[in-house]
Design a protein around this motif. Structure first.
Motif, PDB file in Angstrom:
ATOM      1  N   ILE A 162       0.859  -1.197   0.000  1.00 45.18           N
ATOM      2  CA  ILE A 162       0.000   0.000   0.000  1.00 45.18           C
ATOM      3  C   ILE A 162       0.891   1.241   0.000  1.00 45.18           C
ATOM      4  O   ILE A 162       1.825   1.331   0.802  1.00 45.18           O
ATOM      5  N   PRO A 163       0.629   2.190  -0.922  1.00 45.99           N
ATOM      6  CA  PRO A 163       1.460   3.392  -0.989  1.00 45.99           C
ATOM      7  C   PRO A 163       1.563   4.092   0.370  1.00 45.99           C
ATOM      8  O   PRO A 163       0.544   4.316   1.029  1.00 45.99           O
ATOM      9  N   GLY A 164       2.796   4.378   0.798  1.00 49.36           N
ATOM     10  CA  GLY A 164       3.030   5.077   2.056  1.00 49.36           C
ATOM     11  C   GLY A 164       3.364   4.157   3.214  1.00 49.36           C
ATOM     12  O   GLY A 164       3.853   4.614   4.240  1.00 49.36           O
ATOM     13  N   VAL A 165       3.102   2.850   3.076  1.00 53.69           N
ATOM     14  CA  VAL A 165       3.369   1.921   4.190  1.00 53.69           C
ATOM     15  C   VAL A 165       4.866   1.666   4.339  1.00 53.69           C
ATOM     16  O   VAL A 165       5.396   1.679   5.445  1.00 53.69           O
ATOM     17  N   LEU A 166       5.565   1.457   3.214  1.00 52.99           N
ATOM     18  CA  LEU A 166       7.024   1.273   3.244  1.00 52.99           C
ATOM     19  C   LEU A 166       7.697   2.630   3.328  1.00 52.99           C
ATOM     20  O   LEU A 166       7.324   3.558   2.607  1.00 52.99           O
ATOM     21  N   GLY A 167       8.703   2.731   4.201  1.00 51.84           N
ATOM     22  CA  GLY A 167       9.462   3.974   4.293  1.00 51.84           C
ATOM     23  C   GLY A 167      10.160   4.307   2.994  1.00 51.84           C
ATOM     24  O   GLY A 167      10.165   5.446   2.547  1.00 51.84           O
ATOM     25  N   ASN A 168      10.738   3.272   2.369  1.00 51.52           N
ATOM     26  CA  ASN A 168      11.560   3.463   1.174  1.00 51.52           C
ATOM     27  C   ASN A 168      10.920   2.759  -0.025  1.00 51.52           C
ATOM     28  O   ASN A 168      11.139   1.574  -0.246  1.00 51.52           O
ATOM     29  N   PRO A 169      10.106   3.470  -0.822  1.00 46.81           N
ATOM     30  CA  PRO A 169       9.389   2.829  -1.914  1.00 46.81           C
ATOM     31  C   PRO A 169      10.294   2.302  -3.027  1.00 46.81           C
ATOM     32  O   PRO A 169       9.850   1.525  -3.857  1.00 46.81           O
ATOM     33  N   GLU A 170      11.603   2.692  -3.010  1.00 42.38           N
ATOM     34  CA  GLU A 170      12.537   2.164  -4.019  1.00 42.38           C
ATOM     35  C   GLU A 170      12.699   0.655  -3.900  1.00 42.38           C
ATOM     36  O   GLU A 170      12.932  -0.025  -4.890  1.00 42.38           O
ATOM     37  N   SER A 171      12.567   0.132  -2.668  1.00 41.74           N
ATOM     38  CA  SER A 171      12.726  -1.320  -2.506  1.00 41.74           C
ATOM     39  C   SER A 171      11.599  -2.067  -3.225  1.00 41.74           C
ATOM     40  O   SER A 171      11.771  -3.204  -3.637  1.00 41.74           O
ATOM     41  N   LEU A 172      10.457  -1.417  -3.417  1.00 39.71           N
ATOM     42  CA  LEU A 172       9.351  -2.032  -4.171  1.00 39.71           C
ATOM     43  C   LEU A 172       9.678  -2.100  -5.660  1.00 39.71           C
ATOM     44  O   LEU A 172       9.410  -3.103  -6.310  1.00 39.71           O
ATOM     45  N   THR A 173      10.266  -1.018  -6.203  1.00 39.76           N
ATOM     46  CA  THR A 173      10.652  -1.008  -7.619  1.00 39.76           C
ATOM     47  C   THR A 173      11.653  -2.123  -7.888  1.00 39.76           C
ATOM     48  O   THR A 173      11.537  -2.864  -8.861  1.00 39.76           O
ATOM     49  N   GLU A 174      12.635  -2.253  -6.987  1.00 39.18           N
ATOM     50  CA  GLU A 174      13.661  -3.280  -7.142  1.00 39.18           C
ATOM     51  C   GLU A 174      13.037  -4.674  -7.117  1.00 39.18           C
ATOM     52  O   GLU A 174      13.383  -5.530  -7.920  1.00 39.18           O
ATOM     53  N   GLU A 175      12.067  -4.886  -6.187  1.00 37.75           N
ATOM     54  CA  GLU A 175      11.392  -6.181  -6.088  1.00 37.75           C
ATOM     55  C   GLU A 175      10.645  -6.526  -7.358  1.00 37.75           C
ATOM     56  O   GLU A 175      10.635  -7.665  -7.784  1.00 37.75           O
ATOM     57  N   SER A 176       9.980  -5.518  -7.959  1.00 41.28           N
ATOM     58  CA  SER A 176       9.177  -5.831  -9.138  1.00 41.28           C
ATOM     59  C   SER A 176      10.100  -6.269 -10.278  1.00 41.28           C
ATOM     60  O   SER A 176       9.722  -7.094 -11.093  1.00 41.28           O
ATOM     61  N   HIS A 177      11.354  -5.745 -10.313  1.00 39.76           N
ATOM     62  CA  HIS A 177      12.322  -6.231 -11.302  1.00 39.76           C
ATOM     63  C   HIS A 177      12.687  -7.672 -10.996  1.00 39.76           C
ATOM     64  O   HIS A 177      12.744  -8.513 -11.878  1.00 39.76           O
ATOM     65  N   ASN A 178      12.906  -7.935  -9.692  1.00 38.38           N
ATOM     66  CA  ASN A 178      13.293  -9.291  -9.297  1.00 38.38           C
ATOM     67  C   ASN A 178      12.203 -10.320  -9.577  1.00 38.38           C
ATOM     68  O   ASN A 178      12.511 -11.459  -9.892  1.00 38.38           O
ATOM     69  N   SER A 179      10.939  -9.907  -9.466  1.00 39.03           N
ATOM     70  CA  SER A 179       9.884 -10.901  -9.657  1.00 39.03           C
ATOM     71  C   SER A 179       9.695 -11.249 -11.131  1.00 39.03           C
ATOM     72  O   SER A 179       8.854 -12.070 -11.468  1.00 39.03           O
ATOM     73  N   ASP A 180      10.507 -10.661 -12.054  1.00 42.62           N
ATOM     74  CA  ASP A 180      10.521 -11.126 -13.448  1.00 42.62           C
ATOM     75  C   ASP A 180      11.323 -12.422 -13.555  1.00 42.62           C
ATOM     76  O   ASP A 180      12.016 -12.646 -14.541  1.00 42.62           O
ATOM     77  N   GLY A 181      11.286 -13.258 -12.573  1.00 43.97           N
ATOM     78  CA  GLY A 181      11.915 -14.579 -12.664  1.00 43.97           C
ATOM     79  C   GLY A 181      13.208 -14.712 -11.882  1.00 43.97           C
ATOM     80  O   GLY A 181      13.703 -15.810 -11.716  1.00 43.97           O
ATOM     81  N   TYR A 182      13.770 -13.604 -11.402  1.00 45.03           N
ATOM     82  CA  TYR A 182      15.024 -13.697 -10.667  1.00 45.03           C
ATOM     83  C   TYR A 182      14.770 -13.595  -9.174  1.00 45.03           C
ATOM     84  O   TYR A 182      13.965 -12.795  -8.728  1.00 45.03           O
ATOM     85  N   LEU A 183      15.488 -14.419  -8.400  1.00 44.12           N
ATOM     86  CA  LEU A 183      15.465 -14.243  -6.953  1.00 44.12           C
ATOM     87  C   LEU A 183      16.504 -13.195  -6.604  1.00 44.12           C
ATOM     88  O   LEU A 183      17.287 -12.775  -7.435  1.00 44.12           O
ATOM     89  N   GLU A 184      16.498 -12.789  -5.373  1.00 47.76           N
ATOM     90  CA  GLU A 184      17.444 -11.742  -4.961  1.00 47.76           C
ATOM     91  C   GLU A 184      18.885 -12.218  -4.982  1.00 47.76           C
ATOM     92  O   GLU A 184      19.167 -13.391  -4.812  1.00 47.76           O
TER      93      GLU A 184
END
Ligand code: 97T
Length: 227
Positions: A162-184
Protein backbone atom coordinates in the motif's frame (compact mmCIF):
# COMPACT_ATOMS: atom_id res chain seq x y z
CA UNK A 1 -7.51 -0.06 3.57
CA UNK A 2 -9.96 -1.66 6.01
CA UNK A 3 -9.14 -5.23 7.07
CA UNK A 4 -11.39 -7.48 9.16
CA UNK A 5 -10.32 -10.92 10.38
CA UNK A 6 -12.69 -13.37 12.03
CA UNK A 7 -11.20 -16.07 14.26
CA UNK A 8 -11.79 -18.12 17.41
CA UNK A 9 -8.23 -17.12 18.49
CA UNK A 10 -7.96 -13.30 18.35
CA UNK A 11 -4.62 -13.51 20.26
CA UNK A 12 -2.99 -15.02 17.15
CA UNK A 13 -3.11 -11.53 15.64
CA UNK A 14 -1.01 -9.84 18.35
CA UNK A 15 2.02 -9.56 15.96
CA UNK A 16 -0.06 -7.31 13.69
CA UNK A 17 0.60 -4.47 16.16
CA UNK A 18 4.37 -4.65 15.53
CA UNK A 19 6.75 -3.22 12.94
CA UNK A 20 5.58 -1.87 9.60
CA UNK A 21 1.97 -3.06 9.96
CA UNK A 22 1.66 -1.62 13.47
CA UNK A 23 2.98 1.74 12.23
CA UNK A 24 0.69 1.67 9.18
CA UNK A 25 -2.27 1.37 11.55
CA UNK A 26 -1.00 4.21 13.73
CA UNK A 27 -0.76 6.40 10.63
CA UNK A 28 -4.29 5.50 9.47
CA UNK A 29 -3.15 3.73 6.29
CA UNK A 30 -4.52 0.38 7.50
CA UNK A 31 -7.46 -0.18 9.81
CA UNK A 32 -7.27 -3.76 11.12
CA UNK A 33 -10.11 -5.14 13.23
CA UNK A 34 -10.07 -8.64 14.75
CA UNK A 35 -13.42 -10.27 15.55
CA UNK A 36 -13.94 -13.19 17.95
CA UNK A 37 -16.18 -15.71 16.16
CA UNK A 38 -17.46 -16.99 19.52
CA UNK A 39 -19.06 -13.61 20.23
CA UNK A 40 -21.59 -14.45 17.48
CA UNK A 41 -22.77 -17.68 19.14
CA UNK A 42 -26.01 -17.74 21.14
CA UNK A 43 -25.81 -21.06 23.04
CA UNK A 44 -24.36 -21.55 26.54
CA UNK A 45 -21.32 -23.49 25.27
CA UNK A 46 -20.42 -20.96 22.53
CA UNK A 47 -20.44 -23.77 19.98
CA UNK A 48 -18.80 -22.99 16.64
CA UNK A 49 -18.62 -26.47 15.06
CA UNK A 50 -20.40 -29.81 14.63
CA UNK A 51 -19.81 -33.25 13.09
CA UNK A 52 -19.72 -33.52 9.28
CA UNK A 53 -22.72 -34.83 7.31
CA UNK A 54 -21.63 -38.04 5.60
CA UNK A 55 -19.36 -38.94 8.50
CA UNK A 56 -15.59 -38.74 8.76
CA UNK A 57 -13.02 -37.32 11.12
CA UNK A 58 -13.03 -33.89 12.68
CA UNK A 59 -15.50 -31.08 12.96
CA UNK A 60 -16.95 -28.54 10.53
CA UNK A 61 -17.61 -24.90 11.45
CA UNK A 62 -21.29 -23.95 11.60
CA UNK A 63 -22.58 -21.80 8.71
CA UNK A 64 -25.05 -19.87 10.89
CA UNK A 65 -22.28 -18.50 13.16
CA UNK A 66 -20.23 -17.44 10.14
CA UNK A 67 -23.31 -15.81 8.64
CA UNK A 68 -23.87 -13.80 11.83
CA UNK A 69 -20.22 -12.67 11.79
CA UNK A 70 -19.96 -11.91 8.06
CA UNK A 71 -23.31 -10.25 7.25
CA UNK A 72 -22.56 -6.95 9.04
CA UNK A 73 -18.96 -6.80 7.70
CA UNK A 74 -19.64 -7.46 4.03
CA UNK A 75 -20.69 -4.07 2.80
CA UNK A 76 -20.36 -3.40 -0.94
CA UNK A 77 -16.97 -3.74 -2.69
CA UNK A 78 -15.25 -6.23 -0.38
CA UNK A 79 -12.93 -9.18 -0.90
CA UNK A 80 -13.86 -12.12 1.32
CA UNK A 81 -10.82 -14.38 1.69
CA UNK A 82 -11.49 -17.88 3.02
CA UNK A 83 -8.26 -19.58 4.10
CA UNK A 84 -8.14 -23.25 3.22
CA UNK A 85 -5.40 -25.71 2.18
CA UNK A 86 -7.58 -26.43 -0.88
CA UNK A 87 -7.52 -22.79 -2.09
CA UNK A 88 -5.51 -21.09 -4.84
CA UNK A 89 -1.87 -20.61 -3.87
CA UNK A 90 -1.12 -17.09 -2.61
CA UNK A 91 1.41 -15.32 -4.84
CA UNK A 92 3.08 -11.89 -5.08
CA UNK A 93 0.72 -11.15 -7.99
CA UNK A 94 -2.27 -11.82 -5.70
CA UNK A 95 -0.70 -9.59 -3.03
CA UNK A 96 -0.43 -6.78 -5.62
CA UNK A 97 -4.06 -7.23 -6.69
CA UNK A 98 -5.40 -7.35 -3.09
CA UNK A 99 -3.31 -4.28 -2.15
CA UNK A 100 -5.60 -2.26 -4.44
CA UNK A 101 -8.75 -3.39 -2.60
CA UNK A 102 -10.49 -1.06 -0.17
CA UNK A 103 -11.78 -3.83 2.13
CA UNK A 104 -10.46 -7.31 2.91
CA UNK A 105 -12.27 -9.79 5.16
CA UNK A 106 -10.29 -12.84 6.30
CA UNK A 107 -12.32 -15.87 7.42
CA UNK A 108 -10.03 -18.04 9.54
CA UNK A 109 -11.36 -21.56 9.73
CA UNK A 110 -10.11 -24.18 12.16
CA UNK A 111 -10.70 -27.93 12.30
CA UNK A 112 -11.73 -29.42 8.93
CA UNK A 113 -12.92 -26.04 7.66
CA UNK A 114 -16.10 -24.02 7.24
CA UNK A 115 -19.40 -25.43 5.94
CA UNK A 116 -19.11 -24.90 2.16
CA UNK A 117 -22.46 -23.13 2.00
CA UNK A 118 -20.77 -20.03 3.47
CA UNK A 119 -18.58 -19.78 0.35
CA UNK A 120 -21.57 -20.54 -1.88
CA UNK A 121 -23.86 -18.02 -0.20
CA UNK A 122 -21.54 -15.00 -0.39
CA UNK A 123 -20.58 -15.93 -3.98
CA UNK A 124 -24.19 -16.07 -5.17
CA UNK A 125 -26.54 -14.01 -3.01
CA UNK A 126 -27.31 -10.29 -2.97
CA UNK A 127 -23.83 -9.90 -1.45
CA UNK A 128 -22.21 -10.95 -4.74
CA UNK A 129 -24.40 -8.50 -6.64
CA UNK A 130 -23.44 -5.74 -4.18
CA UNK A 131 -19.73 -6.24 -5.02
CA UNK A 132 -18.50 -8.96 -2.64
CA UNK A 133 -15.84 -11.14 -4.28
CA UNK A 134 -15.11 -14.50 -2.61
CA UNK A 135 -11.64 -16.11 -2.78
CA UNK A 136 -10.45 -19.44 -1.37
CA UNK A 137 -6.73 -19.07 -0.71
CA UNK A 138 -3.90 -21.29 0.59
CA UNK A 139 -0.44 -19.98 1.50
CA UNK A 140 1.40 -23.18 0.63
CA UNK A 141 1.39 -26.92 0.24
CA UNK A 142 1.24 -27.92 3.90
CA UNK A 143 -1.45 -28.24 6.57
CA UNK A 144 -1.84 -25.67 9.36
CA UNK A 145 -4.01 -25.81 12.48
CA UNK A 146 -6.13 -23.01 11.09
CA UNK A 147 -6.23 -19.93 8.89
CA UNK A 148 -4.82 -17.42 11.42
CA UNK A 149 -1.12 -17.67 10.53
CA UNK A 150 -1.99 -17.88 6.83
CA UNK A 151 -3.99 -14.63 7.20
CA UNK A 152 -1.04 -12.92 8.90
CA UNK A 153 1.20 -13.94 6.00
CA UNK A 154 -1.24 -12.48 3.51
CA UNK A 155 -1.88 -9.29 5.52
CA UNK A 156 1.87 -8.60 5.78
CA UNK A 157 2.54 -9.25 2.08
CA UNK A 158 -0.47 -7.14 1.01
CA UNK A 159 -0.21 -4.13 3.33
CA UNK A 160 3.50 -3.44 2.61
CA UNK A 161 2.43 -2.78 -1.01
CA UNK A 162 0.00 0.00 0.00
CA UNK A 163 1.46 3.39 -0.99
CA UNK A 164 3.03 5.08 2.06
CA UNK A 165 3.37 1.92 4.19
CA UNK A 166 7.02 1.27 3.24
CA UNK A 167 9.46 3.97 4.29
CA UNK A 168 11.56 3.46 1.17
CA UNK A 169 9.39 2.83 -1.91
CA UNK A 170 12.54 2.16 -4.02
CA UNK A 171 12.73 -1.32 -2.51
CA UNK A 172 9.35 -2.03 -4.17
CA UNK A 173 10.65 -1.01 -7.62
CA UNK A 174 13.66 -3.28 -7.14
CA UNK A 175 11.39 -6.18 -6.09
CA UNK A 176 9.18 -5.83 -9.14
CA UNK A 177 12.32 -6.23 -11.30
CA UNK A 178 13.29 -9.29 -9.30
CA UNK A 179 9.88 -10.90 -9.66
CA UNK A 180 10.52 -11.13 -13.45
CA UNK A 181 11.91 -14.58 -12.66
CA UNK A 182 15.02 -13.70 -10.67
CA UNK A 183 15.46 -14.24 -6.95
CA UNK A 184 17.44 -11.74 -4.96
CA UNK A 185 21.23 -11.54 -5.11
CA UNK A 186 23.33 -12.12 -1.96
CA UNK A 187 23.93 -9.05 0.22
CA UNK A 188 26.90 -7.93 2.33
CA UNK A 189 27.60 -5.18 4.86
CA UNK A 190 30.39 -4.25 7.29
CA UNK A 191 32.97 -5.51 8.08
CA UNK A 192 34.79 -6.09 4.77
CA UNK A 193 36.14 -9.39 6.17
CA UNK A 194 34.28 -11.55 8.70
CA UNK A 195 35.69 -14.83 10.10
CA UNK A 196 38.08 -15.07 7.16
CA UNK A 197 35.36 -14.52 4.52
CA UNK A 198 35.69 -11.41 2.33
CA UNK A 199 33.00 -9.37 0.61
CA UNK A 200 33.20 -9.93 -3.20
CA UNK A 201 35.73 -7.47 -4.67
CA UNK A 202 33.34 -6.14 -7.33
CA UNK A 203 31.01 -4.69 -4.64
CA UNK A 204 33.89 -2.50 -3.39
CA UNK A 205 34.81 -1.32 -6.90
CA UNK A 206 32.31 1.54 -7.19
CA UNK A 207 31.66 0.35 -10.78
CA UNK A 208 27.86 0.37 -10.86
CA UNK A 209 27.62 -1.33 -14.27
CA UNK A 210 29.83 -4.22 -13.12
CA UNK A 211 27.95 -4.45 -9.81
CA UNK A 212 24.57 -4.70 -11.60
CA UNK A 213 25.97 -7.38 -13.96
CA UNK A 214 27.39 -9.40 -11.03
CA UNK A 215 24.12 -9.17 -9.06
CA UNK A 216 22.04 -10.31 -12.03
CA UNK A 217 24.33 -13.33 -12.54
CA UNK A 218 24.18 -14.21 -8.83
CA UNK A 219 20.38 -13.92 -8.82
CA UNK A 220 20.18 -16.21 -11.86
CA UNK A 221 22.45 -18.75 -10.13
CA UNK A 222 20.21 -18.65 -7.05
CA UNK A 223 17.09 -19.09 -9.19
CA UNK A 224 18.63 -22.19 -10.85
CA UNK A 225 19.34 -23.75 -7.43
CA UNK A 226 15.84 -22.97 -6.10
CA UNK A 227 13.91 -24.86 -8.79
O1 97T B 1 -4.20 -25.85 6.74
C1 97T B 1 -5.12 -24.87 6.85
C2 97T B 1 -6.19 -25.04 7.73
C3 97T B 1 -7.15 -24.03 7.84
C4 97T B 1 -7.02 -22.86 7.08
C5 97T B 1 -5.94 -22.69 6.20
C6 97T B 1 -4.98 -23.70 6.08
C7 97T B 1 -3.86 -23.49 5.13
O2 97T B 1 -3.72 -22.35 4.41
N1 97T B 1 -2.63 -22.46 3.63
C8 97T B 1 -2.06 -23.64 3.84
C9 97T B 1 -2.82 -24.33 4.78
Amino acid sequence: MKIDAITIFPEYFAPAQLSLLGKAQGRGLVELQIHDLRSFTSDNHNTVDDTPYGGGAGMVMLPEIWGQALDPLLISDSDLIILTPAGSRFTQKMAEDFSKSSHLVFACGRYEGIDDRVRQYYSQSQFAKAGVRVHEVSVGDYVLGGGEVASLVMIEAITRLIPGVLGNPESLTEESHNSDGYLEYPNFTKPQEWRGISVPEVLLSGNHGEIAKWRKLQAQERAKKAF
